[in-house]
Design a protein around this motif. Structure first.
Motif, mmCIF file in Angstrom:
data_model
loop_
_atom_site.group_PDB
_atom_site.id
_atom_site.type_symbol
_atom_site.label_atom_id
_atom_site.label_comp_id
_atom_site.label_asym_id
_atom_site.label_seq_id
_atom_site.Cartn_x
_atom_site.Cartn_y
_atom_site.Cartn_z
ATOM 1 N N LEU A 4 0.832 -1.205 0.000
ATOM 2 C CA LEU A 4 0.000 0.000 0.000
ATOM 3 C C LEU A 4 0.864 1.251 0.000
ATOM 4 N N ILE A 5 2.002 1.214 0.677
ATOM 5 C CA ILE A 5 2.904 2.373 0.713
ATOM 6 C C ILE A 5 3.366 2.716 -0.704
ATOM 7 N N SER A 6 3.739 1.717 -1.475
ATOM 8 C CA SER A 6 4.138 1.953 -2.868
ATOM 9 C C SER A 6 2.987 2.546 -3.664
ATOM 10 N N ALA A 7 1.790 2.008 -3.477
ATOM 11 C CA ALA A 7 0.619 2.515 -4.192
ATOM 12 C C ALA A 7 0.321 3.962 -3.824
ATOM 13 N N LEU A 8 0.427 4.305 -2.546
ATOM 14 C CA LEU A 8 0.186 5.680 -2.113
ATOM 15 C C LEU A 8 1.214 6.645 -2.700
ATOM 16 N N ARG A 9 2.422 6.159 -2.950
ATOM 17 C CA ARG A 9 3.466 6.993 -3.551
ATOM 18 C C ARG A 9 3.345 7.059 -5.063
ATOM 19 N N GLY A 10 2.398 6.314 -5.651
ATOM 20 C CA GLY A 10 2.229 6.306 -7.096
ATOM 21 C C GLY A 10 3.190 5.387 -7.813
ATOM 22 N N HIS A 11 3.741 4.423 -7.083
ATOM 23 C CA HIS A 11 4.658 3.439 -7.661
ATOM 24 C C HIS A 11 3.901 2.143 -7.907
ATOM 25 N N GLU A 17 8.376 -0.051 -8.478
ATOM 26 C CA GLU A 17 8.952 0.693 -9.607
ATOM 27 C C GLU A 17 8.240 2.041 -9.728
ATOM 28 N N LYS A 18 9.020 3.117 -9.825
ATOM 29 C CA LYS A 18 8.400 4.439 -9.894
ATOM 30 C C LYS A 18 8.171 4.902 -11.326
ATOM 31 N N ASN A 19 8.832 4.332 -12.302
ATOM 32 C CA ASN A 19 8.691 4.756 -13.696
ATOM 33 C C ASN A 19 7.587 3.976 -14.406
ATOM 34 N N ILE A 20 6.355 4.092 -13.893
ATOM 35 C CA ILE A 20 5.224 3.385 -14.500
ATOM 36 C C ILE A 20 4.296 4.341 -15.252
ATOM 37 N N TRP A 21 4.634 5.621 -15.284
ATOM 38 C CA TRP A 21 3.742 6.643 -15.847
ATOM 39 C C TRP A 21 4.243 7.128 -17.201
ATOM 40 N N ARG A 22 3.376 7.031 -18.206
ATOM 41 C CA ARG A 22 3.661 7.566 -19.536
ATOM 42 C C ARG A 22 3.503 9.080 -19.512
ATOM 43 N N SER A 23 2.437 9.545 -18.878
ATOM 44 C CA SER A 23 2.164 10.967 -18.660
ATOM 45 C C SER A 23 1.279 11.043 -17.425
ATOM 46 N N PHE A 24 0.816 12.241 -17.075
ATOM 47 C CA PHE A 24 0.020 12.384 -15.855
ATOM 48 C C PHE A 24 -1.220 11.499 -15.919
ATOM 49 N N GLY A 25 -1.300 10.532 -15.020
ATOM 50 C CA GLY A 25 -2.459 9.656 -14.923
ATOM 51 C C GLY A 25 -2.520 8.543 -15.951
ATOM 52 N N THR A 27 -0.708 5.260 -17.209
ATOM 53 C CA THR A 27 0.341 4.270 -16.955
ATOM 54 C C THR A 27 0.785 3.630 -18.272
ATOM 55 N N TYR A 28 1.985 3.075 -18.258
ATOM 56 C CA TYR A 28 2.377 2.206 -19.358
ATOM 57 C C TYR A 28 1.494 0.965 -19.288
ATOM 58 N N ASP A 29 1.451 0.199 -20.360
ATOM 59 C CA ASP A 29 0.625 -1.009 -20.360
ATOM 60 C C ASP A 29 1.090 -2.007 -19.307
ATOM 61 N N ASP A 30 2.412 -2.129 -19.161
ATOM 62 C CA ASP A 30 2.995 -3.081 -18.219
ATOM 63 C C ASP A 30 4.052 -2.381 -17.378
ATOM 64 N N CYS A 31 4.266 -2.882 -16.165
ATOM 65 C CA CYS A 31 5.341 -2.366 -15.314
ATOM 66 C C CYS A 31 6.679 -2.748 -15.949
ATOM 67 N N PRO A 32 7.615 -1.784 -16.089
ATOM 68 C CA PRO A 32 8.896 -2.111 -16.701
ATOM 69 C C PRO A 32 9.751 -3.092 -15.888
ATOM 70 N N ARG A 33 9.534 -3.186 -14.588
ATOM 71 C CA ARG A 33 10.353 -4.077 -13.763
ATOM 72 C C ARG A 33 9.719 -5.464 -13.611
ATOM 73 N N CYS A 34 8.482 -5.521 -13.124
ATOM 74 C CA CYS A 34 7.877 -6.833 -12.819
ATOM 75 C C CYS A 34 6.957 -7.349 -13.921
ATOM 76 N N GLY A 35 6.629 -6.495 -14.897
ATOM 77 C CA GLY A 35 5.780 -6.939 -15.995
ATOM 78 C C GLY A 35 4.299 -6.978 -15.682
ATOM 79 N N ARG A 36 3.887 -6.448 -14.541
ATOM 80 C CA ARG A 36 2.469 -6.441 -14.160
ATOM 81 C C ARG A 36 1.655 -5.673 -15.198
ATOM 82 N N ARG A 37 0.638 -6.305 -15.736
ATOM 83 C CA ARG A 37 -0.265 -5.650 -16.684
ATOM 84 C C ARG A 37 -1.195 -4.753 -15.878
ATOM 85 N N PHE A 38 -1.217 -3.453 -16.212
ATOM 86 C CA PHE A 38 -2.019 -2.524 -15.418
ATOM 87 C C PHE A 38 -3.482 -2.512 -15.840
#
Length: 115
Positions: A4-11, A17-25, A27-38
């Protein structure tokens, strides 16, 4: 275990992973580190909308309802109204990205084992 702490920080709530945002609001389709489909299906972000509404309503209770109850019967209506309008006008934009990561966290925590 999702964080939850990561989620509250927008990670990413899975790997922080903090680099999950293409632009404001957005997300990329998948997390660059773990591959989680958003966005897992059409309409997936409706849950994030519900999270955003819950956050805004919680802030409204903190800024309007509780001060009203504490100051009753001499409620400073103008000040409470002004503060409430500012909070209700600004908070949806401020908490929009976090509502998405909190929704991903809730989805993983509550529904992942059922799939």
């Amino acid at each position: 275990m999702p964080s939850l702490i990561s989620a509250l920080r927008g990670h990413c709530p899975i790997c922080d992973e903090k680099n999950i945002w293409r632009s404001f609001g957005q997300t990329y389709d998948d997390c660059p580190r773990c591959g989680r489909r958003f966005e897992r299906e059409d309409g997936y972000w409706v849950g994030a909308l519900i999270v955003a509404i819950a956050i805004v309503m919680g802030l409204l209770v903190l800024v309007f309802v509780i001060p009203m109850m504490v100051t009753w019967p001499d409620v400073p209506w103008v000040a409470l109204l002004a503060a409430s309008l500012v909070v209700l006008g600004v908070s949806p934009f401020v908490f929009y990205p976090q509502s998405k990561t909190i929704w991903v966290w809730l989805d993983v925590l509550l529904f992942e084992k059922q799939r």
